[in-house]
Design an enzyme around this catalytic site. Structure first.
Site, PDB file in Angstrom:
ATOM      1  N   ASN A   1       0.871  -1.178   0.000  1.00 33.84           N
ATOM      2  CA  ASN A   1       0.000   0.000   0.000  1.00 33.84           C
ATOM      3  C   ASN A   1       0.905   1.224   0.000  1.00 33.84           C
ATOM      4  OD1 ASN A   1      -1.778   2.055   0.476  1.00 33.84           O
ATOM      5  ND2 ASN A   1      -2.431   1.343   2.499  1.00 33.84           N
TER       6      ASN A   1
ATOM      7  N   LYS B   1       0.136   4.213  -0.268  1.00 34.54           N
ATOM      8  CA  LYS B   1      -0.502   5.405   0.331  1.00 34.54           C
ATOM      9  C   LYS B   1      -0.265   6.621  -0.569  1.00 34.54           C
ATOM     10  CE  LYS B   1      -0.207   3.128   4.761  1.00 34.54           C
ATOM     11  NZ  LYS B   1      -0.060   3.215   6.227  1.00 34.54           N
TER      12      LYS B   1
ATOM     13  N   HIS C   1      -9.448   1.160   4.832  1.00 28.16           N
ATOM     14  CA  HIS C   1      -8.195   1.358   5.570  1.00 28.16           C
ATOM     15  C   HIS C   1      -8.438   2.298   6.751  1.00 28.16           C
ATOM     16  CE1 HIS C   1      -4.086   2.493   6.511  1.00 28.16           C
ATOM     17  NE2 HIS C   1      -3.725   1.377   5.905  1.00 28.16           N
TER      18      HIS C   1
ATOM     19  N   GLU D   1      -6.788   4.675   7.859  1.00 28.05           N
ATOM     20  CA  GLU D   1      -6.555   6.099   7.562  1.00 28.05           C
ATOM     21  C   GLU D   1      -7.770   6.710   6.887  1.00 28.05           C
ATOM     22  OE1 GLU D   1      -2.862   5.460   5.538  1.00 28.05           O
ATOM     23  OE2 GLU D   1      -1.950   4.905   7.450  1.00 28.05           O
TER      24      GLU D   1
ATOM     25  N   GLU E   1      -5.250  -4.921  10.579  1.00 27.25           N
ATOM     26  CA  GLU E   1      -4.246  -3.883  10.799  1.00 27.25           C
ATOM     27  C   GLU E   1      -4.533  -3.155  12.115  1.00 27.25           C
ATOM     28  OE1 GLU E   1      -2.330  -2.624   6.780  1.00 27.25           O
ATOM     29  OE2 GLU E   1      -3.967  -1.278   7.233  1.00 27.25           O
TER      30      GLU E   1
ATOM     31  N   GLY F   1       2.619   2.378  10.809  1.00 30.28           N
ATOM     32  CA  GLY F   1       3.555   3.492  10.654  1.00 30.28           C
ATOM     33  C   GLY F   1       4.258   3.892  11.939  1.00 30.28           C
TER      34      GLY F   1
ATOM     35  N   SER G   1       3.625  -2.049  10.376  1.00 35.16           N
ATOM     36  CA  SER G   1       5.074  -2.094  10.609  1.00 35.16           C
ATOM     37  C   SER G   1       5.690  -3.457  10.254  1.00 35.16           C
ATOM     38  CB  SER G   1       5.401  -1.703  12.057  1.00 35.16           C
ATOM     39  OG  SER G   1       4.977  -0.372  12.305  1.00 35.16           O
TER      40      SER G   1
ATOM     41  N   GLY H   1       2.951  -1.014   4.310  1.00 38.36           N
ATOM     42  CA  GLY H   1       2.999   0.422   4.021  1.00 38.36           C
ATOM     43  C   GLY H   1       4.428   0.851   3.745  1.00 38.36           C
ATOM     44  N   GLY H   2       5.073   1.421   4.752  1.00 34.04           N
ATOM     45  CA  GLY H   2       6.410   1.996   4.606  1.00 34.04           C
ATOM     46  C   GLY H   2       7.405   1.092   3.893  1.00 34.04           C
TER      47      GLY H   2
HETATM   48  P1  13P Z   1       3.096   0.405   7.745  1.00 29.86           P
HETATM   49  O1  13P Z   1       3.643  -0.845   7.141  1.00 29.86           O
HETATM   50  O2  13P Z   1       3.814   1.643   7.268  1.00 29.86           O
HETATM   51  O3  13P Z   1       2.991   0.331   9.229  1.00 29.86           O
HETATM   52  O4  13P Z   1       1.604   0.587   7.186  1.00 29.86           O
HETATM   53  C1  13P Z   1       0.745  -0.496   7.253  1.00 29.86           C
HETATM   54  C2  13P Z   1      -0.465  -0.158   6.485  1.00 29.86           C
HETATM   55  O5  13P Z   1      -1.224   0.707   6.846  1.00 29.86           O
HETATM   56  C3  13P Z   1      -0.707  -0.880   5.222  1.00 29.86           C
HETATM   57  O6  13P Z   1      -1.969  -0.617   4.744  1.00 29.86           O
END
Ligand code: 13P
Length: 248
Positions: free
Chosen positions: A9, A11, A94, A96, A166, A172, A212, A233-234
């Protein structure tokens, strides 16, 4: 046996030049046919990324979809539009989007139904806030989200859904859920799906962990019985760390 699925993802990261570069690197480095690999760039990158990966085993996903077919909905993107640029998956609900863009269990449900109508595989996100975990409400919150997501979705349609657990406090933050914490919630979700549909259905549905996840912690999470992949994510923003998770 459930096939593992690792999705990136991205983002709100990567302009179109950067997205093409990253997709090209992932394509060049990916040769693991044991795992389904999905990349989910921002809307503006989808077409260009599709041009890079279309003849590869890497699938394209979007980060959201709107529940109407078309019309006066300024700024929204339809399921048909996503299909037309090569998407096979779409992330829905998600945390967010729940936190910043007023996503609710009801809108998640409408989006899932629309995605399925267009044969897009929804990656449906669920997870508790830190205060909910501390209050012992994790299972209650996740149950409400999962029940809401699947409300009115037939078993025949629901087979195509992927769930991503999640925990919001792990996203994050560098604070990953322990394999035990994650496994416990994944099993809870699977048992809930067995109640909502049946055991065979629940045993076939894939549940990803997100929050993470990194090459260093992925293997330990992914060997747990009910953890079938990751939503990253990251660590999905660099080809080597993303592929490190794919190969973990
Ligand atoms: P991180 O891997 O950056 O923690 O993000 C996870 C996420 O929200 C994937 O959708």
């Amino acid at each position: 046996m459930r096939k593992r699925i690792i999705a990136g993802n991205w983002k709100m990261n990567k302009n179109v030049t950067e997205a093409v570069e990253l997709a090209t690197e992932i394509k060049a480095g990916h040769d693991n046919s044991d795992v389904d690999v999905v990349v989910c760039p921002p809307f503006t990158d989808l077409y260009a990324v599709h041009q890079v990966i279309k003849d590869s085993p890497i699938a394209l996903g979007a980060q959201d979809v709107f529940w109407e077919d078309k019309g006066a909905y300024t700024g929204q993107i339809s399921a048909d539009m996503l299909k037309s640029v090569g998407c096979r998956y779409v992330i829905i609900g998600h945390s967010e989007r729940r936190q910043y863009f007023a996503e609710t269990d009801e809108t998640v449900n409408k989006k899932i139904k629309k995605a399925l109508e267009y044969e897009l595989t929804p990656i449906v996100c669920a997870g508790e806030l830190l205060q909910e975990r501390e209050a012992g409400e994790t299972e209650m919150v996740v149950e409400r989200q999962v029940r809401g997501a699947f409300d009115g979705v037939s078993k025949a349609d629901a087979v195509d859904v992927v769930i991503a657990y999640e925990p919001v406090w792990a996203i994050g933050t560098g604070k990953v859920a322990t394999p035990e914490q994650a496994q416990q919630v994944h099993k809870f979700i699977r048992d809930l799906l067995a109640k909502l549909y049946d055991r065979e259905f629940a045993d076939a549905l894939r549940i990803q962990y997100g929050g993470s996840m990194k090459p260093e912690n992925a293997a330990e999470l992914l060997t747990r019985e009910d953890i079938d992949g990751g939503l990253i994510g990251g660590a999905s923003l660099k080809a080597d760390s993303f592929l490190g998770i794919v190969n973990a």
